[in-house]
Structure formats: structure tokens, C-alpha cells
Design a protein around this motif. Structure first.
Motif, PDB file in Angstrom:
ATOM      1  N   SER A  67       0.829  -1.220   0.000  1.00  0.00           N
ATOM      2  CA  SER A  67       0.000   0.000   0.000  1.00  0.00           C
ATOM      3  C   SER A  67       0.850   1.251   0.000  1.00  0.00           C
ATOM      4  N   VAL A  68       0.418   2.241  -0.777  1.00  0.00           N
ATOM      5  CA  VAL A  68       1.145   3.514  -0.779  1.00  0.00           C
ATOM      6  C   VAL A  68       0.144   4.636  -0.502  1.00  0.00           C
ATOM      7  N   PHE A  94      -6.969   6.837  -5.526  1.00  0.00           N
ATOM      8  CA  PHE A  94      -7.348   8.240  -5.768  1.00  0.00           C
ATOM      9  C   PHE A  94      -6.184   9.212  -5.974  1.00  0.00           C
ATOM     10  N   HIS A  95      -5.068   9.077  -5.202  1.00  0.00           N
ATOM     11  CA  HIS A  95      -4.026  10.103  -5.278  1.00  0.00           C
ATOM     12  C   HIS A  95      -3.126   9.915  -6.497  1.00  0.00           C
ATOM     13  N   ARG A 111      -1.461  -0.417  -8.960  1.00  0.00           N
ATOM     14  CA  ARG A 111      -2.867  -0.802  -8.891  1.00  0.00           C
ATOM     15  C   ARG A 111      -3.602   0.521  -8.715  1.00  0.00           C
ATOM     16  N   ILE A 112      -4.207   0.966  -9.795  1.00  0.00           N
ATOM     17  CA  ILE A 112      -4.837   2.288  -9.786  1.00  0.00           C
ATOM     18  C   ILE A 112      -5.975   2.294 -10.798  1.00  0.00           C
ATOM     19  N   LYS A 124      -3.052  11.533 -17.645  1.00  0.00           N
ATOM     20  CA  LYS A 124      -1.930  11.495 -18.599  1.00  0.00           C
ATOM     21  C   LYS A 124      -0.590  11.482 -17.885  1.00  0.00           C
ATOM     22  N   GLU A 125      -0.503  12.263 -16.814  1.00  0.00           N
ATOM     23  CA  GLU A 125       0.761  12.311 -16.057  1.00  0.00           C
ATOM     24  C   GLU A 125       1.102  10.957 -15.456  1.00  0.00           C
ATOM     25  N   VAL A 126       0.079  10.294 -14.887  1.00  0.00           N
ATOM     26  CA  VAL A 126       0.312   8.973 -14.273  1.00  0.00           C
ATOM     27  C   VAL A 126       0.720   7.971 -15.357  1.00  0.00           C
TER      28      VAL A 126
END
Ligand code: SF4
Length: 373
Positions: A67-68, A94-95, A111-112, A124-126
């Protein structure tokens, strides 16, 4: 297809999926079904988390998720990745910043859910961070956190809503020309999970991460997972699995492997075939099996061992195992090697003797495998 093709009634025809990489572990296509677990330590406690990752890897985990939840965890992640023997998946909710930080910290996979991290620019950044750092993505749809518009449309979490949610997230990644993703559609209800997984399996060729979420404690969660995941795997659905238990991650790995082993989809370590025991037993079967399970944990080579209380089923089971012991009364039993009765052994000495025989057989099999390479 599984390794059981010699006996067609054991064949499992795996759904054809694309293959992606999670670090150095291939997921999907004809890759072995990867076993995952997740740490439950504080990610900021690097030493404890690394110890848990290592224990899980030692038990056979191919991939471990961490987890982060905050920036301090992103920083810790970098050290955890450096120390980990297996690829690390960063669990992000979410973040979008955490996603970027995790990719930069060396996570093998994020995992997002791209639909839940804000506007297009953030998405786009992620995705750029994932691409730049060779990081794959797992879309993780969960019946308990479906998007509001889908709950309004369908009235309650249902398979169709879960599949639609998954496809919406997939579309965002595809629109950004990002294809290194896998997907899960988890629910704590076995029926809902199984139906959602069947739906998503038909709707996409992405590799599938299987799991029954919040399955429960060691016994109830194992049973739920074995029914839910077992059925899907039997249908050929699933490229990586995580058994979720309110228990030590090592237990999750063991249960995951046992499910795969039962279906002949993966083989690892000693498969012990033992009888439940009854008044006919020639030695204490239950205690013996408990001790042997512990003492043979270090064996990774796939092999089989039968520990049977008496001659009712002992010789028959021993026929099909690498090493066997059958109780015979009068304080001793028969040792079987490669299916044949070999020699007698006293009950007192049999545990040490069986461990020795299994270690010897494992060494032989390893040498033969090396010679064949
Ligand atoms: S194999 Fe023998 S000891 Fe074991 S359960 Fe059957 S009858 Fe009882």
C-alpha cells in the motif's frame, strides 16, 4: 492448457490473453499463473515490510503488493523495491501523485483506477510516469467502490456494472495508447465475483487478476477463495491470483498455491496425500503429517508423498507417489519409493527417514532437471 494433457479429463483450456510484464514476471498468455499477496505492515516501516515481502517470496509469491497511502510511503517504497526479491505492485487509491511517485520509486505495477484519479491531465501524467518507468497497471474494480453513475444506472453492484466500470477504465488507458495493463473485478460475494469475471473475460483480452475480496479468516476465506477462484481457474479464466485472507500473507500464498496445485495449474513443493486416519491407523497420521508439512517446507521441487494410516488405502496411494509410508501395525510400516514397496521402518524413526528420502528424491529430480537444460 495445463500440464495434465496426458489425461484429457484433467485438461483446462486457458482463455487466451495478452501477456504483460510485471517487472520480470510475465502475466497472461501462456505464462504460469502468478501468485500474489499483499503486505499488511506499515509501508513506512521498511524493515518489517521487507521481512514480510521476503517471507512471502520464500513461500512462493511471484509478486507482492504494498500500500502507498502517503508521500512517506512512496519514499519507503523505493527502499522496499531495492530489497525485494520479487516485483512490487504499488496499491494506490485516488491520489494521482502517489501513482507518479510509486512509478518513480521502481514499482513494477500500479494498482490504480484511471477513472478515479481526477482530470485528463492527471491521468496522462500517471500514464506517462508508468510508461517512462516500465511500470504496468492493474485496474482494480471492486463491487464495494463502484462509480456513482454506475450504481445509479444499475441500482446496486451487479456483474454488468462491474464489467462496465472495468471497460471504462480500460478505455482511458487505451485512449492514451497504454496497453500494459491487467484487470480485476473483485467482490466479496462468490457469485457476483464469478459472474463479473466471466463477463470481463469475454469483453477484453487483457490478462486477468483473480481475487475474492475480503474473503474472511484463514478457514472461511480459504474455502470461499477455493470455490470462487477454483471455478474460474477451472473455466480457464485467470492469469494471476491473490487470495485475500485476514491472516498472514504467507498463508495467502500457501492457499493460492494449493488452489493452483489442486487444478494441476502450478506445481511446487511436496504434495502430501494423507488419509484422515481412523481406528485402523498404525501410527498417529495427523501429528505425523503436521510435522512433515513443517519439516518439508523448504522443498521447492514438485513431488508427491503419501502418508497413509493402514493397508486399506496405503499401497494404492503409494503407487502414484514418489515417496510413501503406510502404517502396518506392530510399531512399523512400509516405505514405498517410486510406487514400489521398498523397506520397513519403525514408527519412531519414520519422520526423520521420510524427510531424508524426500530430500534425496528432490536432489535427484533437481539434478535430472539441470542435466536436461
Ligand atoms: S487408510 Fe486406513 S487408517 Fe487411513 S482412514 Fe483409511 S482405513 Fe483409516
Amino acid at each position: 492448457m495445463s500440464l495434465n494433457h496426458v489425461r484429457p479429463w484433467r485438461d483446462i483450456y486457458r482463455r487466451k490473453s495478452r501477456q504483460i510484464m510485471v517487472g520480470n514476471v510475465p502475466v497472461g498468455g501462456d505464462a504460469p499463473i502468478a501468485v500474489q499477496t499483499m503486505t499488511n505492515t506499515l509501508t513506512t516501516d521498511v524493515a518489517a515490510t521487507v521481512a514480510q515481502v521476503q517471507a512471502a517470496a520464500e513461500a512462493g509469491a511471484d509478486i507482492v503488493r504494498v500500500s502507498v497511502p502517503d508521500e512517506a510511503s512512496s519514499k519507503a517504497l523505493k527502499e522496499i523495491v531495492r530489497e525485494s526479491p520479487v516485483p512490487i505492485v504499488a496499491d494506490i487509491h485516488f491520489h494521482y501523485r502517489r501513482g507518479i511517485e510509486a512509478a518513480e520509486a521502481g514499482a513494477a505495477c500500479l494498482r490504480i483506477n484511471p477513472g478515479n484519479i481526477g482530470d485528463e491531465a492527471r491521468v496522462k501524467e500517471v500514464i506517462k510516469a508508468a510508461r517512462d518507468h516500465n511500470c504496468s497497471i492493474r485496474i482494480g474494480v471492486n463491487a464495494g467502490s463502484l462509480e456513482k453513475h454506475l450504481l445509479e444506472k444499475y441500482g446496486e453492484p451487479c456483474p454488468e456494472a462491474m464489467v462496465e466500470s472495468g471497460l471504462e477504465h480500460i478505455r482511458i488507458l487505451q485512449d492514451n495508447d497504454f496497453h500494459e495493463f491487467k484487470i480485476s473485478v473483485k467482490a466479496s460475494d462468490v457469485f457476483l465475483s464469478a459472474a463479473a469475471y466471466q463477463g470481463i473475460a469475454e469483453a477484453t483480452d487483457a490478462p486477468i487478476h483473480l481475487g475474492i475480496t475480503e474473503a474472511g479468516g484463514l478457514v472461511s476465506g480459504t474455502i470461499k477463495s477455493a470455490i470462487g477462484l477454483g471455478n474460474l481457474l477451472w473455466m480457464g479464466i485467470g492469469d494471476t491470483i491473490r487470495v485475500s485472507l485476514s491472516a498472514d500473507p504467507v498463508e495467502e500464498v500457501k492457499v493460492g498455491f494449493e488452489i493452483l496445485k489442486s487444478l494441476g495449474l502450478r506445481h511446487r513443493g511436496v504434495n502430501i496425500i494423507s488419509c484422515p486416519s481412523c481406528a485402523r491407523q498404525g501410527f498417529d497420521v495427523i501429528k505425523t503429517v503436521e510435522t512433515l508439512e513443517r519439516r518439508l517446507e523448504h522443498i521447492k521441487t514438485p513431488m508427491s508423498l503419501s502418508i497413509i494410516g493402514c493397508v486399506v488405502n496405503g499401497p494404492g496411494e503409494a503407487l502414484m507417489t514418489d515417496v510413501g509410508f503406510t502404517g502396518g501395525g506392530a510399531g512399523s510400516g512400509m516405505v514405498y519409493l517410486a510406487g514400489k514397496a521398498s523397506h520397513k521402518m519403525s514408527n519412531e524413526q519414520m519422520i526423520d527417514h521420510i524427510v531424508e528420502q524426500v530430500e534425496k528424491k528432490a536432489a535427484e529430480l533437481e539434478a535430472a532437471a539441470e542435466a536436461a537444460e
